[in-house]
Enzyme design. Structure first.
Site, PDB file in Angstrom:
ATOM      1  N   ALA A 234     -22.339  34.766  10.693  1.00 38.37           N
ATOM      2  CA  ALA A 234     -23.011  34.979   9.408  1.00 38.37           C
ATOM      3  C   ALA A 234     -22.177  35.920   8.553  1.00 38.37           C
ATOM      4  O   ALA A 234     -21.267  36.579   9.052  1.00 38.37           O
ATOM      5  CB  ALA A 234     -24.408  35.573   9.643  1.00 38.37           C
ATOM      6  N   LYS A 235     -22.529  35.954   7.283  1.00 43.61           N
ATOM      7  CA  LYS A 235     -21.770  36.777   6.330  1.00 43.61           C
ATOM      8  C   LYS A 235     -21.701  38.246   6.774  1.00 43.61           C
ATOM      9  O   LYS A 235     -20.696  38.923   6.580  1.00 43.61           O
ATOM     10  CB  LYS A 235     -22.380  36.711   4.927  1.00 43.61           C
ATOM     11  CG  LYS A 235     -22.456  35.322   4.329  1.00 43.61           C
ATOM     12  CD  LYS A 235     -21.086  34.783   3.926  1.00 43.61           C
ATOM     13  CE  LYS A 235     -21.100  33.286   3.772  1.00 43.61           C
ATOM     14  NZ  LYS A 235     -22.228  32.766   2.986  1.00 43.61           N
ATOM     15  N   ARG A 236     -22.776  38.725   7.388  1.00 41.10           N
ATOM     16  CA  ARG A 236     -22.802  40.149   7.755  1.00 41.10           C
ATOM     17  C   ARG A 236     -21.863  40.481   8.921  1.00 41.10           C
ATOM     18  O   ARG A 236     -21.699  41.640   9.277  1.00 41.10           O
ATOM     19  CB  ARG A 236     -24.233  40.599   8.089  1.00 41.10           C
ATOM     20  CG  ARG A 236     -24.822  39.880   9.268  1.00 41.10           C
ATOM     21  CD  ARG A 236     -26.213  40.339   9.616  1.00 41.10           C
ATOM     22  NE  ARG A 236     -26.783  39.455  10.620  1.00 41.10           N
ATOM     23  CZ  ARG A 236     -27.324  38.266  10.348  1.00 41.10           C
ATOM     24  NH1 ARG A 236     -27.410  37.826   9.115  1.00 41.10           N
ATOM     25  NH2 ARG A 236     -27.785  37.499  11.322  1.00 41.10           N
TER      26      ARG A 236
END
Ligand code: GLU
Length: 293
Positions: A234-236
């Site tokens: 994921a982006k995080r």
């Protein structure tokens, strides 16, 4: 001309796992003499400018496609028409359930996991009349089966649940499962390569194609990218988009090629050595580059 495709939702930048899936979709299509199409699935969760950025990313990876990308939002009339034909065949019903009601009913003993429990299937006309005053209805398929089998290049024959899934959401927007089936069929797509998180949707989609008199495509559900904790990338997770990785000096096409165990860098170079049988079957664990958070 038979075709494969990549069909991203323009809800934000693609991460390197999505880019790898795009490269695989291209490799599967090109290695079998198919056209390769891009469809922007912009009927839900659209972030302004995202579609253009995604197409830039695909180009930067060295992918090419045939014709202009199809914007799914231009196809609403065709989607509505497909729902109308199913309705005329007696294959739909209105559903007034909230998410919460579905979750509660679906947790009852004997409910098929992840399946709509059929709460609104047998409402009488007067019950429906009352419920229409409370909230707008979604439209569901009146499925005649509970399972359906598909053929997948990587998973073999896969049989999975078919429930009374949503064809039109209660905000009037055609649902993903309906739009994807109608658009794949109309675009001549006979090969669907995508992340294996969608494998369990394939039986619903193949069944719907059958009801609409269209052949189901060949499927290849490819392993997803995971972070080092084993969760879906994921982006995080730090630097995971093409731009972020490039800012850290990473050669993204080479990174994707290495993850596939293929020699070369550009998709054209990978094509010579591409063999679906030898693809890694395990998820790809993405280790953040040094310097990334
Ligand atoms: N648009 C969907 C997504 O980005 C993929 C649809 C598909 O490949 O069938 O998750």
């Amino acid at each position: 001309m038979p075709a494969g495709r990549f069909a991203p939702s323009p809800s934000g930048d693609l991460h390197v796992g999505n880019l790898r899936t795009a490269v695989l979709a291209w490799l599967f299509a090109r290695s079998t003499g198919r056209d390769f199409l891009v469809r922007v699935e912009d009927i839900d969760r659209v972030r302004p400018g995202s579609a253009e950025r995604q197409l830039d990313d695909l180009r930067a990876l060295g992918l090419d496609w045939d014709g202009e990308p199809l914007m799914q939002s231009t196809r609403t009339d065709v989607h509505v028409d497909a729902i109308r034909r199913l309705d005329e065949a007696g294959l739909t019903y209105e559903c007034f359930c909230t998410r919460r009601e579905i979750a509660e009913a679906a947790s009852a003993p004997h409910a098929a996991p992840g399946a709509y429990p059929g709460t609104c299937r047998h409402l009488t006309e007067s019950e429906r009349e009352l419920r229409r005053r409370e909230r707008p209805a979604a439209i569901r398929l009146r499925a005649g089966v509970t399972t359906w089998a598909v053929d997948d290049v990587l998973h073999g024959r896969y049989e999975g649940t078919v429930d009374d899934f949503v064809l039109r959401r209660n905000d009037g927007v055609p649902a993903y499962n309906l739009a994807v089936v109608v658009d794949d069929a109309d675009q001549g797509i006979d090969q669907v390569v995508r992340g294996d998180d969608l494998l369990s949707s394939a039986p619903r989609q193949a069944y719907l194609a059958d009801l609409l008199g269209r052949p189901a495509p060949e499927y290849a559900h490819v392993p997803l990218a995971l972070n080092t904790e084993g969760r879906r990338l994921a982006k995080r997770d730090g630097a995971v988009t093409r731009r972020e990785l490039e800012d850290l000096g990473v050669d993204v096409p080479a990174m994707v090629a290495a993850s596939l165990g293929l020699p070369g860098r550009s998709p054209r170079e990978l094509l010579a050595a591409f063999d679906p049988v030898r693809l890694p079957r395990e998820p790809w664990v993405v280790v953040p580059p040094v310097g990334a958070s």
